[in-house]
Motif scaffolding. Sequence first.
Motif, PDB file in Angstrom:
ATOM      1  N   LYS A  22      -4.234  -0.899  -7.062  1.00  0.00           N
ATOM      2  CA  LYS A  22      -4.234  -0.189  -5.779  1.00  0.00           C
ATOM      3  C   LYS A  22      -4.065   1.315  -5.968  1.00  0.00           C
ATOM      4  O   LYS A  22      -4.730   2.114  -5.299  1.00  0.00           O
ATOM      5  CB  LYS A  22      -3.102  -0.715  -4.886  1.00  0.00           C
ATOM      6  N   ALA A  23      -3.186   1.704  -6.888  1.00  0.00           N
ATOM      7  CA  ALA A  23      -2.914   3.129  -7.099  1.00  0.00           C
ATOM      8  C   ALA A  23      -4.073   3.815  -7.818  1.00  0.00           C
ATOM      9  O   ALA A  23      -4.350   4.993  -7.581  1.00  0.00           O
ATOM     10  CB  ALA A  23      -1.618   3.317  -7.871  1.00  0.00           C
TER      11      ALA A  23
ATOM     12  N   ASP B 282       0.839  -1.205   0.000  1.00  0.00           N
ATOM     13  CA  ASP B 282       0.000   0.000   0.000  1.00  0.00           C
ATOM     14  C   ASP B 282       0.872   1.252   0.000  1.00  0.00           C
ATOM     15  O   ASP B 282       0.530   2.257  -0.618  1.00  0.00           O
ATOM     16  CB  ASP B 282      -0.922   0.008   1.215  1.00  0.00           C
TER      17      ASP B 282
ATOM     18  N   ILE C 141       3.283   6.498  -5.389  1.00  0.00           N
ATOM     19  CA  ILE C 141       2.988   6.849  -6.782  1.00  0.00           C
ATOM     20  C   ILE C 141       1.821   7.838  -6.855  1.00  0.00           C
ATOM     21  O   ILE C 141       1.866   8.830  -7.595  1.00  0.00           O
ATOM     22  CB  ILE C 141       2.706   5.584  -7.610  1.00  0.00           C
ATOM     23  N   LYS C 142       0.781   7.608  -6.071  1.00  0.00           N
ATOM     24  CA  LYS C 142      -0.384   8.505  -6.099  1.00  0.00           C
ATOM     25  C   LYS C 142      -0.015   9.928  -5.699  1.00  0.00           C
ATOM     26  O   LYS C 142      -0.624  10.895  -6.161  1.00  0.00           O
ATOM     27  CB  LYS C 142      -1.483   7.975  -5.177  1.00  0.00           C
TER      28      LYS C 142
ATOM     29  N   ALA D 264       1.974   2.097  -3.476  1.00  0.00           N
ATOM     30  CA  ALA D 264       0.872   2.697  -4.227  1.00  0.00           C
ATOM     31  C   ALA D 264       0.681   4.150  -3.824  1.00  0.00           C
ATOM     32  O   ALA D 264       0.432   5.028  -4.676  1.00  0.00           O
ATOM     33  CB  ALA D 264      -0.411   1.900  -4.007  1.00  0.00           C
ATOM     34  N   GLU D 265       0.812   4.434  -2.530  1.00  0.00           N
ATOM     35  CA  GLU D 265       0.631   5.795  -2.036  1.00  0.00           C
ATOM     36  C   GLU D 265       1.745   6.706  -2.543  1.00  0.00           C
ATOM     37  O   GLU D 265       1.507   7.873  -2.879  1.00  0.00           O
ATOM     38  CB  GLU D 265       0.608   5.800  -0.512  1.00  0.00           C
TER      39      GLU D 265
ATOM     40  N   ASN E 284       3.068   8.461 -11.526  1.00  0.00           N
ATOM     41  CA  ASN E 284       1.688   8.739 -11.908  1.00  0.00           C
ATOM     42  C   ASN E 284       1.670   9.398 -13.290  1.00  0.00           C
ATOM     43  O   ASN E 284       2.105  10.525 -13.467  1.00  0.00           O
ATOM     44  CB  ASN E 284       1.041   9.656 -10.876  1.00  0.00           C
TER      45      ASN E 284
END
Length: 400
Positions: A128-129, A11, A17-18, A14-15, A36
């Motif tokens: 996830k992202a 997670d 990258i977001k 993913a965070e 991203n």
Amino acid sequence: METKIFHGAADEAAEIIKTGGLVAVPTETVYGLAGNGLDEEAVKQIYEVKGRPQVKPLSLMVPGAEAMDRYCEDVPQGARLLAERFWPGPLTIVLKAKDFIPSIVLAGGDTVGLRCPDHPMTLELLKKAGVPFAAPSANPSGEESPKTAQKVWDYFSGRIEGIINGGECGIGRESTIISMAQKPYRILRQGALAEKEIASALTEGLTILGITGGTGCGKTTALRTLEELGALIIDCDAVYHGLLIENKEMLAEIDSAFPGVVIGGVLDRKALGAVVFSDAEALARLNGITHSYVGREIDRLLESWAMSGGRLAAIDAIELFGGNLSGRCKATFAVLADRDKRIERIMARDGITREYAALRVDVQKPDSYFEEKCDYILKNNSTEEEFREKCRSKFLEVID
């Protein structure tokens, strides 16, 4: 900057990258440097970290074919077919980009490449992202593309936020890139997936109709109608005679099977006919040779048509059911007409006597043969205009 190693689609990765950071991700080909793809600042970082010229566009990693309609305009059916066949996998499909894709990703153009990587960790991370990844290979420009997380670490430790360790990449070669933003389609980079495989897959998406029938029935009108509908017309008789002139390998096989019928690289048709037309076994042997070469040339023509963006094709052959030509077809059509009509048409067309025209009709296969073999019968005892409309209506019914 601390570069974290993740052993799965965490997670936290993913965070990162977001929120605009960079994480190296594994694929089936090489590791990619992911950010991203909808965040202009994140994409700028990718260019800076790699030392990549901004005149070179970036592709977007996506989790599946549904992303085509989300990020692209005017998606051709062939692109969906390739995604269904090869995604996840080493194929990047270039399409017309929607307006909201950052200009920096497109390098000032109007197209974007989409790629669905065949690696479970990266696919999970994409989901996830919830954003597409701009993800060129994770190496400084000009250096070897990395197949291991260790190699990425050697390149970028302290310069990116994370690396997902997904083991060694199995292929070690970049994806093949095909542009389908306009016709004809073009291979922009030959990578892990061969162009022949792509062309073959597109060919399977063609609607191919088989057209057969005897002389004087009106096949020419039926074929012209298909051509007006956008079809490629493949005349098997013309293909065969072209091969007799151009294909030295086929001539060599014929000469080996029937010594003396090829003289100075030219087929003596009378000599060959004298051998095969009185010997069923010899004729079958000749057909075994010629059908193989004709079939391969038809496949080549169909693949070229599919790569040009074609959707519809027709195979015109008297012997449609020999050499498995009919097996390539979605549907087969026999063009038939009454005997007297055929004789009158042949007389008018070729300027021959009724007796000779009748002889030509009577030596051909009977209507019952075509009625038994073909999916559809197009009876042509009317005017040319009426028959053309009948053909058009039936073809559209089958094509749709």
